[in-house]
Design an enzyme around this catalytic site. Structure first.
Site, PDB file in Angstrom:
ATOM      1  N   GLY A  35       0.830  -1.200   0.000  1.00 29.45           N
ATOM      2  CA  GLY A  35       0.000   0.000   0.000  1.00 29.45           C
ATOM      3  C   GLY A  35       0.867   1.252   0.000  1.00 29.45           C
ATOM      4  N   PHE A  36       0.229   2.381   0.190  1.00 32.18           N
ATOM      5  CA  PHE A  36       0.931   3.669   0.149  1.00 32.18           C
ATOM      6  C   PHE A  36       1.980   3.757   1.283  1.00 32.18           C
ATOM      7  CE2 PHE A  36       0.197   7.954   2.252  1.00 32.18           C
ATOM      8  CZ  PHE A  36       1.316   8.532   1.691  1.00 32.18           C
TER       9      PHE A  36
ATOM     10  N   GLY B 154      -3.984  -1.887  -2.407  1.00 34.20           N
ATOM     11  CA  GLY B 154      -2.591  -1.671  -2.802  1.00 34.20           C
ATOM     12  C   GLY B 154      -2.335  -2.289  -4.154  1.00 34.20           C
TER      13      GLY B 154
ATOM     14  N   LEU C 121       0.030  -3.099   8.996  1.00 31.87           N
ATOM     15  CA  LEU C 121      -0.601  -1.950   8.329  1.00 31.87           C
ATOM     16  C   LEU C 121      -1.775  -2.345   7.456  1.00 31.87           C
ATOM     17  CD1 LEU C 121       2.473  -0.964   8.892  1.00 31.87           C
ATOM     18  CD2 LEU C 121       1.865   0.845   7.297  1.00 31.87           C
TER      19      LEU C 121
ATOM     20  N   ASN D 256      -4.833 -12.809  13.467  1.00 30.84           N
ATOM     21  CA  ASN D 256      -3.918 -13.716  12.759  1.00 30.84           C
ATOM     22  C   ASN D 256      -2.493 -13.160  12.750  1.00 30.84           C
ATOM     23  OD1 ASN D 256      -5.963 -15.542  12.154  1.00 30.84           O
ATOM     24  ND2 ASN D 256      -6.513 -14.488  10.247  1.00 30.84           N
TER      25      ASN D 256
ATOM     26  N   ALA E  32      -0.640  -0.377  13.227  1.00 33.42           N
ATOM     27  CA  ALA E  32      -0.863   0.961  12.658  1.00 33.42           C
ATOM     28  C   ALA E  32      -2.328   1.311  12.887  1.00 33.42           C
ATOM     29  CB  ALA E  32      -0.534   0.975  11.161  1.00 33.42           C
TER      30      ALA E  32
ATOM     31  N   TYR F 187     -14.455   1.317   9.722  1.00 28.84           N
ATOM     32  CA  TYR F 187     -13.016   1.590   9.868  1.00 28.84           C
ATOM     33  C   TYR F 187     -12.691   1.940  11.317  1.00 28.84           C
ATOM     34  CZ  TYR F 187      -8.488   3.862   8.845  1.00 28.84           C
ATOM     35  OH  TYR F 187      -7.155   4.216   8.807  1.00 28.84           O
TER      36      TYR F 187
ATOM     37  N   THR G 152      -1.791  11.029   6.448  1.00 31.49           N
ATOM     38  CA  THR G 152      -0.463  10.987   5.836  1.00 31.49           C
ATOM     39  C   THR G 152      -0.616  11.076   4.320  1.00 31.49           C
ATOM     40  OG1 THR G 152       0.464   9.732   7.670  1.00 31.49           O
ATOM     41  CG2 THR G 152       1.560   9.487   5.544  1.00 31.49           C
TER      42      THR G 152
ATOM     43  N   ARG H 193      -9.047  10.369  -1.269  1.00 32.73           N
ATOM     44  CA  ARG H 193      -8.624  11.214  -0.157  1.00 32.73           C
ATOM     45  C   ARG H 193      -8.333  12.630  -0.659  1.00 32.73           C
ATOM     46  NH1 ARG H 193      -5.017   6.798   3.219  1.00 32.73           N
ATOM     47  NH2 ARG H 193      -4.391   6.038   1.173  1.00 32.73           N
TER      48      ARG H 193
HETATM   49  P1  NAD Z   1      -3.452   1.795   1.525  1.00 32.55           P
HETATM   50  O1  NAD Z   1      -4.860   1.435   1.185  1.00 32.55           O
HETATM   51  O2  NAD Z   1      -2.618   2.426   0.499  1.00 32.55           O
HETATM   52  O3  NAD Z   1      -2.663   0.509   2.043  1.00 32.55           O
HETATM   53  C1  NAD Z   1      -3.272  -0.529   2.748  1.00 32.55           C
HETATM   54  C2  NAD Z   1      -2.689  -1.831   2.259  1.00 32.55           C
HETATM   55  O4  NAD Z   1      -3.249  -2.921   3.005  1.00 32.55           O
HETATM   56  C3  NAD Z   1      -3.027  -2.107   0.777  1.00 32.55           C
HETATM   57  O5  NAD Z   1      -1.870  -2.503   0.094  1.00 32.55           O
HETATM   58  C4  NAD Z   1      -4.053  -3.224   0.848  1.00 32.55           C
HETATM   59  O6  NAD Z   1      -4.053  -4.009  -0.318  1.00 32.55           O
HETATM   60  C5  NAD Z   1      -3.608  -3.952   2.097  1.00 32.55           C
HETATM   61  N1  NAD Z   1      -4.670  -4.743   2.730  1.00 32.55           N
HETATM   62  C6  NAD Z   1      -5.890  -4.324   3.133  1.00 32.55           C
HETATM   63  N2  NAD Z   1      -6.576  -5.330   3.681  1.00 32.55           N
HETATM   64  C7  NAD Z   1      -5.764  -6.417   3.630  1.00 32.55           C
HETATM   65  C8  NAD Z   1      -5.898  -7.770   4.041  1.00 32.55           C
HETATM   66  N3  NAD Z   1      -7.022  -8.224   4.606  1.00 32.55           N
HETATM   67  N4  NAD Z   1      -4.862  -8.608   3.842  1.00 32.55           N
HETATM   68  C9  NAD Z   1      -3.699  -8.174   3.277  1.00 32.55           C
HETATM   69  N5  NAD Z   1      -3.532  -6.908   2.865  1.00 32.55           N
HETATM   70  C10 NAD Z   1      -4.552  -6.045   3.042  1.00 32.55           C
HETATM   71  O7  NAD Z   1      -3.542   2.685   2.844  1.00 32.55           O
HETATM   72  P2  NAD Z   1      -2.405   3.498   3.603  1.00 32.55           P
HETATM   73  O8  NAD Z   1      -2.768   4.907   3.567  1.00 32.55           O
HETATM   74  O9  NAD Z   1      -1.084   3.066   3.145  1.00 32.55           O
HETATM   75  O10 NAD Z   1      -2.631   2.984   5.098  1.00 32.55           O
HETATM   76  C11 NAD Z   1      -1.805   1.980   5.662  1.00 32.55           C
HETATM   77  C12 NAD Z   1      -2.183   1.761   7.114  1.00 32.55           C
HETATM   78  O11 NAD Z   1      -1.954   2.957   7.857  1.00 32.55           O
HETATM   79  C13 NAD Z   1      -3.639   1.363   7.331  1.00 32.55           C
HETATM   80  O12 NAD Z   1      -3.700   0.421   8.368  1.00 32.55           O
HETATM   81  C14 NAD Z   1      -4.276   2.648   7.761  1.00 32.55           C
HETATM   82  O13 NAD Z   1      -5.397   2.417   8.572  1.00 32.55           O
HETATM   83  C15 NAD Z   1      -3.151   3.313   8.524  1.00 32.55           C
HETATM   84  N6  NAD Z   1      -3.310   4.766   8.524  1.00 32.55           N
HETATM   85  C16 NAD Z   1      -3.061   5.481   7.389  1.00 32.55           C
HETATM   86  C17 NAD Z   1      -3.268   6.847   7.395  1.00 32.55           C
HETATM   87  C18 NAD Z   1      -3.032   7.694   6.172  1.00 32.55           C
HETATM   88  O14 NAD Z   1      -3.373   8.870   6.195  1.00 32.55           O
HETATM   89  N7  NAD Z   1      -2.447   7.179   5.103  1.00 32.55           N
HETATM   90  C19 NAD Z   1      -3.734   7.489   8.550  1.00 32.55           C
HETATM   91  C20 NAD Z   1      -4.001   6.712   9.675  1.00 32.55           C
HETATM   92  C21 NAD Z   1      -3.770   5.354   9.663  1.00 32.55           C
HETATM   93  N1  UDP Z   2     -12.446  16.030   1.201  1.00 29.84           N
HETATM   94  C1  UDP Z   2     -12.762  17.016   0.297  1.00 29.84           C
HETATM   95  N2  UDP Z   2     -12.745  16.725  -1.019  1.00 29.84           N
HETATM   96  C2  UDP Z   2     -12.365  15.510  -1.502  1.00 29.84           C
HETATM   97  C3  UDP Z   2     -11.968  14.510  -0.572  1.00 29.84           C
HETATM   98  C4  UDP Z   2     -12.026  14.804   0.781  1.00 29.84           C
HETATM   99  O1  UDP Z   2     -13.100  18.137   0.690  1.00 29.84           O
HETATM  100  O2  UDP Z   2     -12.373  15.318  -2.736  1.00 29.84           O
HETATM  101  C5  UDP Z   2     -12.526  16.343   2.638  1.00 29.84           C
HETATM  102  C6  UDP Z   2     -13.213  15.279   3.504  1.00 29.84           C
HETATM  103  O3  UDP Z   2     -14.614  15.472   3.496  1.00 29.84           O
HETATM  104  C7  UDP Z   2     -12.578  15.556   4.847  1.00 29.84           C
HETATM  105  C8  UDP Z   2     -11.156  15.987   4.500  1.00 29.84           C
HETATM  106  O4  UDP Z   2     -11.202  16.429   3.131  1.00 29.84           O
HETATM  107  O5  UDP Z   2     -13.248  16.634   5.477  1.00 29.84           O
HETATM  108  C9  UDP Z   2     -10.128  14.880   4.619  1.00 29.84           C
HETATM  109  O6  UDP Z   2     -10.617  13.767   3.888  1.00 29.84           O
HETATM  110  P1  UDP Z   2      -9.724  12.485   3.626  1.00 29.84           P
HETATM  111  O7  UDP Z   2     -10.605  11.484   2.940  1.00 29.84           O
HETATM  112  O8  UDP Z   2      -8.464  12.864   2.977  1.00 29.84           O
HETATM  113  O9  UDP Z   2      -9.321  11.985   5.083  1.00 29.84           O
HETATM  114  P2  UDP Z   2     -10.199  11.636   6.395  1.00 29.84           P
HETATM  115  O10 UDP Z   2     -11.625  12.003   6.184  1.00 29.84           O
HETATM  116  O11 UDP Z   2     -10.018  10.172   6.564  1.00 29.84           O
HETATM  117  O12 UDP Z   2      -9.579  12.455   7.460  1.00 29.84           O
END
Ligand code: NAD
Ligand code: UDP
Length: 319
Positions: free
Chosen positions: A18-19, A44, A81, A107, A122, A153, A183, A194
């Site tokens: 993933g990201f 991802g 993650l 798991n 995470a 979520y 992030t 997002r």
């Molecule tokens: P993302 O969707 O890019 O990455 C998530 C990854 O998890 C993907 O590659 C997806 O294929 C994999 N995945 C999901 N369910 C799975 C499963 N059941 N088995 C195996 N793989 C699985 O999201 P991200 O932004 O990289 O987020 C990564 C982690 O960080 C997540 O747990 C998310 O909740 C947490 N997080 C991210 C942010 C953010 O802003 N990016 C903020 C808070 C928490």
């Molecule tokens: N948002 C927005 N336009 C978009 C996508 C999101 O204004 O095209 C807003 C969304 O409603 C929220 C904020 O931006 O108020 C952050 O949204 P995001 O999905 O990035 O993260 P999260 O809601 O999980 O904090």
């Protein structure tokens, strides 16, 4: 990021394709840690880790962590993650998100238990819901609607936190919980829904930026390199957490959109559209704990992080 000595030889990263996970895999390999990336590619993509395929010690296991699994060979760190993270993704995959947070966390804790490895969950600022305390400290219990659309979520992560604490107490697993705040950075999907990737994609295409509500709601956005550094600092410590990792610079969403218009030099305007149900009004981390115990704080300012992300999107406009 500078490579430093680490206490680990081989790590499992669930959600590694993933990201955030893909940046974490790179950072671990840079530190000479072998990495097993476990991912089902539901949000991802193999493309995120293709560039790591030739690196020694990198392997990928395509697997849904909600199904039991084992990892052969030694493991001393498990970074969990795996989970859809964008609201558009988890609303599209509600049951999978809950299964991943619950069964997938169980798991993955079993993998850590079997190997005697440190386990890091995470988690997310979403456990604070629509917060009534501002900024949010780790002591705040949150304000989550348990039956709203975002609950798949929020509650999955809250359950995952509870399970992580329970596994520490009942099974003796060495656990840590990090609560990540929004992030952003290279390798986000242009269409993941997002705010940051959506606004950048729209600005680069000269389309209106779709700001929800009146854009007064706030977020505190963290550049991915800072997030990865925070995760690894917590993993290397003996803290159990939870620990907030996020950049406390707080912006309204309208300000964020306007900043992206300015940084891209786009002719785009803002278009105000409907606000999603239960969209949190404010979000800002109190990072006293991370500063004091991990000597962590963000190093990449918002404009610099957005510039780097915009540059990446110019070369990778996405599908
Ligand atoms: P993302 O969707 O890019 O990455 C998530 C990854 O998890 C993907 O590659 C997806 O294929 C994999 N995945 C999901 N369910 C799975 C499963 N059941 N088995 C195996 N793989 C699985 O999201 P991200 O932004 O990289 O987020 C990564 C982690 O960080 C997540 O747990 C998310 O909740 C947490 N997080 C991210 C942010 C953010 O802003 N990016 C903020 C808070 C928490
Ligand atoms: N948002 C927005 N336009 C978009 C996508 C999101 O204004 O095209 C807003 C969304 O409603 C929220 C904020 O931006 O108020 C952050 O949204 P995001 O999905 O990035 O993260 P999260 O809601 O999980 O904090």
């Amino acid at each position: 990021m500078a490579a430093t000595a680490t206490p680990w030889r081989r790590a499992v990263v669930t959600g590694g394709a993933g990201f955030v996970g893909s940046h974490l895999c790179s950072a671990l390999l840079d530190r000479d840690v072998e990495v097993v990336c476990v991912d089902d590619y539901c949000t991802g993509s193999a493309r995120n880790v293709d560039h790591l395929a030739e690196r020694p010690g990198f392997t990928v296991l395509r697997h849904d962590v909600a199904e039991p699994y084992r990892i052969d060979g030694p493991v001393d760190l498990v970074l969990h993650l795996a989970s859809p993270a964008s609201p558009a993704d988890y609303l599209r995959l509600p049951v999978h998100t809950l299964d991943t947070g619950s069964l997938g966390t169980r798991n993955t804790l079993m993998v850590a238990r079997e190997h005697g490895a440190r386990f890091l969950l995470a988690s997310t600022s979403e456990v604070y819901g629509d917060p009534l305390q501002h900024p949010q400290t780790e002591r705040y219990w949150g304000n989550v609607n348990p039956v709203g659309p975002r609950s798949v979520y929020d509650e999955a992560k809250r359950f995952a936190e509870a399970l992580t604490i329970a596994a520490g107490a009942a099974w003796g697993v060495d656990t840590a919980i990090v609560r990540l705040f929004n992030t952003y950075g290279p390798r986000m999907r242009a269409h993941d829904g997002r705010a940051v990737p959506t606004f950048i994609r729209q600005a680069l295409a000269g389309e209106p930026l779709t700001v929800t509500g009146d854009g007064d709601q706030t977020r505190s956005i963290t550049y991915v390199d800072d997030t990865v550094r925070g995760i690894l600092a917590l993993a290397a410590s003996d803290l159990a957490g939870p620990v907030n990792i996020g950049n406390p610079t707080e912006l309204t969403i309208a300000e964020l959109a306007q900043r992206i218009v300015t940084l891209t030099g786009s002719p785009s305007e803002l278009r105000f559209v409907a606000r999603p149900t239960d969209d949190p009004m404010v979000r800002r981390p109190d990072i006293t704990l991370a500063r004091g115990k991990l000597q962590w704080e963000p190093e990449v300012g918002v404009d610099e992080g957005l510039r780097r992300t915009i540059d990446w999107f110019r070369g990778n406009p996405g599908d």
